[in-house]
Design a protein around this motif. Structure first.
Motif, mmCIF file in Angstrom:
data_model
loop_
_atom_site.group_PDB
_atom_site.id
_atom_site.type_symbol
_atom_site.label_atom_id
_atom_site.label_comp_id
_atom_site.label_asym_id
_atom_site.label_seq_id
_atom_site.Cartn_x
_atom_site.Cartn_y
_atom_site.Cartn_z
ATOM 1 N N LYS A 1 0.839 -1.197 0.000
ATOM 2 C CA LYS A 1 0.000 0.000 0.000
ATOM 3 C C LYS A 1 0.877 1.251 0.000
ATOM 4 N N PHE A 2 1.914 1.122 0.851
ATOM 5 C CA PHE A 2 2.821 2.278 0.984
ATOM 6 C C PHE A 2 3.500 2.597 -0.344
ATOM 7 N N SER A 3 3.982 1.493 -1.001
ATOM 8 C CA SER A 3 4.689 1.744 -2.275
ATOM 9 C C SER A 3 3.719 2.289 -3.319
ATOM 10 N N GLN A 4 2.490 1.749 -3.259
ATOM 11 C CA GLN A 4 1.468 2.230 -4.202
ATOM 12 C C GLN A 4 1.223 3.719 -3.982
ATOM 13 N N GLU A 5 1.070 4.039 -2.705
ATOM 14 C CA GLU A 5 0.797 5.440 -2.355
ATOM 15 C C GLU A 5 1.985 6.325 -2.726
ATOM 16 N N LYS A 6 3.174 5.721 -2.522
ATOM 17 C CA LYS A 6 4.391 6.460 -2.851
ATOM 18 C C LYS A 6 4.422 6.777 -4.356
ATOM 19 N N GLU A 7 4.032 5.710 -5.104
ATOM 20 C CA GLU A 7 3.994 5.873 -6.571
ATOM 21 C C GLU A 7 3.050 7.014 -6.954
ATOM 22 N N GLU A 8 1.864 6.907 -6.340
ATOM 23 C CA GLU A 8 0.850 7.947 -6.628
ATOM 24 C C GLU A 8 1.374 9.315 -6.248
ATOM 25 N N PHE A 9 1.977 9.295 -5.034
ATOM 26 C CA PHE A 9 2.507 10.558 -4.519
ATOM 27 C C PHE A 9 3.583 11.120 -5.459
ATOM 28 N N LEU A 10 4.443 10.189 -5.942
ATOM 29 C CA LEU A 10 5.509 10.614 -6.860
ATOM 30 C C LEU A 10 4.928 11.182 -8.151
ATOM 31 N N ASN A 11 3.905 10.463 -8.638
ATOM 32 C CA ASN A 11 3.242 10.958 -9.852
ATOM 33 C C ASN A 11 2.702 12.362 -9.636
#
Lengths: 296, 233
Positions: free
Chosen positions: A109-119
């Motif tokens: 979840k964290f990495s997913q959120e990180k990805e989203e956040f990075l985007n």
């Protein structure tokens, strides 16, 4: 002296009678009764011995049974203890797996959120940088920046690798492609001429030029010959910035996962970490938004 | 003065004389048989006994013990004969303290009769034990030269048995009778007590001697048997 035969014989007969009667009435009976009593006593003693032996046997039996029971008890206890330990181990394993699952879930979840956040960040940063750059560049002398971009572009064109140059020449030789030059800003005729001169000089052929202005480029210049593309674009820098951002975030993640690995004990804690992380992330997001707003 | 109870005649019909010897013998017989019959009517096998049963058992087992001392084994065969001899003589000698009583053992006919009974009992037991030849062989042992002496011994010991008992008891009564006429007080009592003691000793001696005679007739057989058993082994 006259012998009294009668008395003598009478006494003998008397004695014989007495003998018979006493034998019958006294000796036989007394002896019989004594023998019988003796027999009875010995029988009773024998019985007593037998009973004693039986009792001893029973006692031994009882002892044996008691020992057996003791052994059984020990066995059962050992079994139960083993079972208990196994159950404990199983439960611990289960708990560990659950914790692991939660952790993985959280990491995912964290990495997913990180990805989203990075985007989000990339988009935001690009826009911000573009806006800032644009504002800065527009605040500065327009012509100078544009000239600089063009200069940089031309320098790049000069520094083109020979392999690529050959390929481009080949493409140009095969077909009469229009050379498309797209810019994010309006080019003056002088600049247009300079660019076309330089390109013609470079590839030593006269070609038709098509100058276009496009917002897609944000800030930059692009030369398109067939499938070949030579460009200078602010997007490149933005990409580098994004890459830097990602690296930084991954570093942080590494630190966090190692910390959580150290403190992984039960689901509760994992849940707490998850929760606190969530709230932390939300906090940082809101902070960045606030920062953005402030800069806006 | 009456030397012997035989001379006291209560009733006579031809040769049949009912003298004190026979009468008191009957009295003793009645007492012995009466007590035996009374006591052995209901004997108890259990540990709890009547006093009389206990007494008779003690008497019988003592006699048996004495016989066993002589013959070592098979005491019960001789018990009725030896026991009857002893009980009869013992009671007859014991009752001398009763006034008017004349011990039948003080008569030569009683003692002789008993001795004759022993005299015949010896071959009866010997033959029963050893067979007729085995018994007769004991007359020529250790050598045939001894045969006349053995035969003489057989008779002489019977005689001595009779005379010993008769003499002792008769003399006891006689001494008391004589003393009564000389010193009527106290001294006869002492002699009477002595007479009681002598009477019991004589009963014991008579019974034991009878047993020894019978045993001598049966034991050599046992010895021979033991020898053959040993050689067989």
């Amino acid at each position: 002296m006259k012998v009294d035969w009668f008395t003598l014989i009478a006494q003998i007969i008397n004695f014989l009678i007495l003998l018979v009667l006493l034998k019958y009435f006294l000796f036989d009976r007394i002896v019989r009764i004594m023998d019988r009593r003796k027999e009875k006593i010995s029988q009773k003693l024998e019985e007593a011995d037998q009973k004693k032996a039986e009792a001893e046997q029973e006692l031994q039996e009882y002892h044996r049974k008691q020992q057996e029971l003791e052994e059984q008890k020990e066995e059962i206890l050992a079994e139960k203890r083993k079972e208990g330990e196994e159950t404990k181990k199983k439960l611990l394993e289960k708990a560990r797996q659950e914790a692991e699952g939660l952790r993985n879930q959280w990491i995912q979840k964290f990495s997913q959120e990180k990805e989203e956040f990075l985007n989000d960040l990339r988009r935001e940063a690009g826009q911000q940088i573009y806006q800032i750059s644009h504002r800065v560049l527009s605040d500065l002398a327009d012509s100078d920046l544009e000239n600089q971009i063009v200069k940089t572009f031309l320098k790049r064109l000069d520094n083109l690798e020979s392999d690529r140059e050959k390929e481009i020449k080949k493409t140009l030789g095969e077909n009469k492609h229009k050379i498309l030059v797209r810019t994010s800003f309006k080019l003056t005729n002088e600049v247009k001429e300079e660019i076309s001169d330089r390109i013609q000089k470079r590839f030593s052929k006269t070609h038709e030029f098509d100058f276009q202005q496009s917002d897609q480029l944000k800030i930059g210049i692009e030369l398109k010959i067939g499938e070949h593309k030579i460009s200078w674009n602010i997007n490149q820098y933005l990409d580098t910035l994004e890459e830097k951002f990602r690296e930084k975030l991954e570093e942080q993640e590494m630190v966090k996962t190692s910390e959580s690995a150290k403190t992984q004990e039960d689901d509760k804690k994992a849940g707490e970490i998850h929760g606190s992380n969530d709230s932390g992330r939300e906090k940082s997001e809101s902070e960045s938004q606030q920062k953005n707003a402030g800069e806006d | 003065m009456d030397i012997s109870p035989d001379s006291i005649v209560y009733w006579q019909w031809g040769p049949i004389t009912l003298n004190a010897t026979i009468v008191f013998t009957w009295v003793i017989m009645l007492i012995l048989i009466g007590i035996s019959w009374m006591v052995t009517r209901n004997l108890s096998e259990d540990a709890s006994l009547s006093r009389w049963q206990n007494f008779l058992e003690a008497v019988v087992s003592t006699i048996k013990g004495q016989i066993k001392d002589v013959v070592h084994s098979g005491a019960e065969e001789y018990l009725p004969f030896i026991g009857t001899l002893f009980l009869f003589i013992s009671l007859s000698n014991f009752l001398i303290f009763v006034p008017g009583y004349h011990p039948p053992t003080g008569s030569i006919y009683t003692a002789g009769g008993l001795a004759i009974c022993v005299f015949f009992a010896v071959p009866v037991y010997g033959i029963a034990k050893r067979g007729i030849w085995g018994y007769l062989k004991h007359y020529i042992s250790p050598s045939p030269f001894m045969l006349p002496f053995n035969i003489i011994g057989e008779f002489s010991r019977t005689l001595s048995l009779a005379i010993r008992l008769f003499g002792n008891i008769m003399s006891g009564s006689l001494i008391v009778a004589i003393l009564l006429s000389i010193v009527p007080l106290f001294v006869p009592v002492v002699m009477e007590i002595l007479g009681l003691l002598i009477g019991q000793i004589q009963a014991y001696i008579f019974a034991v001697l009878a047993m020894v005679y019978i045993a001598s007739a049966t034991r050599s057989h046992e010895k021979q048997e033991a020898k053959t058993n040993n050689s067989d082994k």
